[in-house]
Design a protein around this motif. Structure first.
Motif, short mmCIF file in Angstrom:
data_model
loop_
_atom_site.label_atom_id
_atom_site.label_comp_id
_atom_site.label_asym_id
_atom_site.label_seq_id
_atom_site.Cartn_x
_atom_site.Cartn_y
_atom_site.Cartn_z
N ILE A 157 0.87 -1.17 0.00
CA ILE A 157 0.00 0.00 0.00
C ILE A 157 0.91 1.22 0.00
N GLY A 158 0.97 1.91 -1.15
CA GLY A 158 1.87 3.06 -1.26
C GLY A 158 3.31 2.62 -1.09
N ASP A 159 4.00 3.21 -0.13
CA ASP A 159 5.40 2.87 0.11
C ASP A 159 5.56 2.03 1.37
N ARG A 160 4.51 1.26 1.69
CA ARG A 160 4.54 0.39 2.87
C ARG A 160 4.18 -1.04 2.45
N PHE A 161 5.03 -1.99 2.86
CA PHE A 161 4.83 -3.39 2.52
C PHE A 161 4.40 -4.14 3.77
N GLY A 207 -7.02 1.38 -0.47
CA GLY A 207 -5.81 1.34 0.33
C GLY A 207 -5.97 1.80 1.76
N SER A 208 -7.20 1.99 2.23
CA SER A 208 -7.39 2.48 3.60
C SER A 208 -7.48 1.37 4.63
N LYS A 209 -7.76 0.15 4.18
CA LYS A 209 -7.95 -0.98 5.09
C LYS A 209 -7.12 -2.17 4.61
N LEU A 210 -6.82 -3.05 5.55
CA LEU A 210 -6.13 -4.29 5.25
C LEU A 210 -6.91 -5.41 5.92
N TYR A 211 -7.15 -6.49 5.18
CA TYR A 211 -7.92 -7.61 5.70
C TYR A 211 -7.02 -8.83 5.82
N ALA A 212 -7.22 -9.60 6.91
CA ALA A 212 -6.38 -10.76 7.20
C ALA A 212 -7.25 -11.95 7.56
N GLY A 213 -6.97 -13.10 6.98
CA GLY A 213 -7.66 -14.33 7.33
C GLY A 213 -6.91 -15.04 8.45
N VAL A 214 -7.64 -15.38 9.52
CA VAL A 214 -7.05 -16.06 10.69
C VAL A 214 -7.89 -17.30 10.97
N GLY A 215 -7.33 -18.48 10.70
CA GLY A 215 -8.07 -19.72 10.85
C GLY A 215 -8.17 -20.19 12.30
N TRP A 235 -10.05 -10.45 9.86
CA TRP A 235 -9.80 -9.21 10.59
C TRP A 235 -9.67 -8.04 9.63
N GLU A 236 -9.97 -6.85 10.14
CA GLU A 236 -9.80 -5.60 9.39
C GLU A 236 -8.89 -4.67 10.17
N LEU A 237 -7.86 -4.17 9.49
CA LEU A 237 -6.94 -3.19 10.08
C LEU A 237 -7.12 -1.86 9.38
N ASP A 238 -7.41 -0.81 10.16
CA ASP A 238 -7.50 0.54 9.63
C ASP A 238 -6.08 1.10 9.53
N ILE A 239 -5.63 1.39 8.31
CA ILE A 239 -4.24 1.79 8.09
C ILE A 239 -3.93 3.11 8.80
N ALA A 240 -4.85 4.06 8.76
CA ALA A 240 -4.59 5.39 9.32
C ALA A 240 -4.49 5.37 10.84
#
Length: 430
Positions: A157-161, A207-215, A235-240
């Motif tokens: 996302i932008g300059d962040r990996f 690019g405002s959110k990141l979603y992660a699957g957690v089994g 899960w949802e992570l709010d980047i800001a």
């Protein structure tokens, strides 16, 4: 350990052979699958082909009009793929590191999984592949990130990996065209490791959110619900703000995720529970609703109650029925949206990497498939893209499909094969 594996294979083979009598003639597929009544197995069917890999000149079988080549080979258990905007292809090399076995069944399962190359020492790194001349084979191979903890999902996302380790999400600074990243990353979110260990990632379109699957940790909350807290979810992570929350739950093992572009809806593939029969319940492809609950561990395919689990009637009542069944125990892991025109003869739809079953009398999965979409939803039967990963007698796995992605040229598919240690590239035959 090898003796345990051989004994398990012999007993498991005998049990699987007995259970082939009366097994369902058809897979539970589509939006309205015919799901057989549950038959608790007691001792689960344990049938895992031995990992062999590919010999020179031996390739997966393509659907008519397609061809396949090795984009990169000689990798170390490649699991997941991320294609960067500049065309670089990132591959997560990782493997399950099992927790200490707690029972004889755990010993047997782990011995069998080692023969199948499903568990063992993990490379714990991300490899960068670059095809500079565009000939469909990567000439450059470099270590992009190392010293991680079972890395899997990736997102830029932008300059962040962002990287999904089994114990959480870490972030790195990224500069355009970089071939490696410094450091081990900054931890943003922590997850419980072990069990279903993969942590897939996908960024929202803006690019405002990141979603992660957690089994889940276990099959059906076998150790109670306390160890399962925060698991079996997306899960949802709010980047800001850095705030993380559960976006949807009751998803036993949601792995691949993809956005359907017409509606902007998030979709995922989910591995369902074991021990109830060859087709009961089916793994599935489904849209993901914010705040939605999808049944695990109390029920499956909406409100079908799992009698082995202490019940919560209120949660069962609100359990969402998935959109599309993929057949029992296919271990559908990889998922990406494929626009019409990417491969000849294929329209819009989802591509799914099916790692393949172990909890069946007759094995399923072990192929790369396509589910056609129309007006934002699945429309039609699944089609094979790649097959031939399993021997005819089901004893040998030449490869096992995992992550999938659209190639840098937008006219190919890339697929990770963690038994063959290959990234396969699928294109039109001409």
């Amino acid at each position: 350990m090898e003796l345990i594996a051989k004994a398990t294979a012999a007993v498991g083979g005998a049990v699987a052979l007995l259970r082939r009598v009366g097994t369902p003639a058809h897979q539970a597929l589509g939006p309205s699958p015919q799901i057989p009544d549950a038959k608790a197995q007691g001792i689960m069917t344990l049938k895992m082909p031995v990992a062999k890999g590919w010999t020179t000149g031996h390739l997966p079988t393509c659907a008519p009009g397609l061809r396949v080549n090795a984009f990169a080979s000689g990798l170390d258990h490649p699991r997941w793929i991320e294609v960067l905007p500049n065309g670089d292809v990132l591959v997560a090399e990782s493997k399950e590191r099992p927790a200490p076995p707690r029972s004889l069944m755990d010993h047997a399962a782990q011995a069998t999984m080692r023969r199948a190359k499903a568990i063992g020492d993990s490379a714990n790194r991300v490899i960068l592949l670059r095809d500079a001349n565009g000939d469909g084979t990567a000439e450059t191979r470099k270590v992009f990130v190392e010293n991680q903890n079972q890395p899997f999902g990736m997102a830029l996302i932008g300059d962040r990996f962002y990287l999904g380790n089994t114990d959480g999400i870490v972030v790195f600074d990224y500069a355009a065209d970089a071939t490696s990243l410094a450091g081990t990353g900054k931890k943003l979110v922590s997850f419980k490791p072990h069990g279903h260990w993969t942590r897939s990632l996908i960024a929202s379109p803006d690019g405002s959110k990141l979603y992660a699957g957690v089994g889940s940790l276990t099959n059906i909350a076998d150790r109670g619900m306390e160890p399962e807290q925060g698991r079996a979810a997306i899960w949802e992570l709010d980047i800001a703000t850095g705030t993380a929350r559960i976006f949807a739950s009751g998803l036993r093992n949601a792995v691949g995720m993809a956005w359907e572009p017409r509606t902007g809806t998030l979709w995922t593939v989910v591995n369902e529970r074991d021990g109830l029969g060859d087709e009961t319940p089916p793994d599935y492809l489904t849209s993901v609703k914010e705040g939605g609950f999808y049944g695990w561990p109390y029920s499956y395919w909406g409100g079908i109650v799992d009698q082995r689990v202490p019940q919560d009637a209120a949660l069962v009542a609100r359990a969402i029925t998935p959109d599309y069944a993929l057949g029992g125990h296919t271990a559908s892991l990889g998922l990406c949206w494929m626009p019409a025109g990417t491969l000849p003869g294929f329209g819009d739809g989802m591509v799914i990497g099916q790692h393949g079953s172990w909890n069946r009398a007759k094995l399923s999965g072990y192929k790369l498939i396509f589910v056609p979409f129309s007006n934002g939803v699945p429309d039609g039967s699944p089609r094979d893209i790649l097959t031939g990963f399993l021997s005819a007698d089901e004893r040998i796995a030449y490869g096992r499909p995992v992550g999938v992605a659209i190639g840098p040229d937008k006219k190919s598919l890339l697929m990770a094969d963690d038994v063959g240690d290959v990234i396969w590239r699928v294109t039109g035959a001409s």
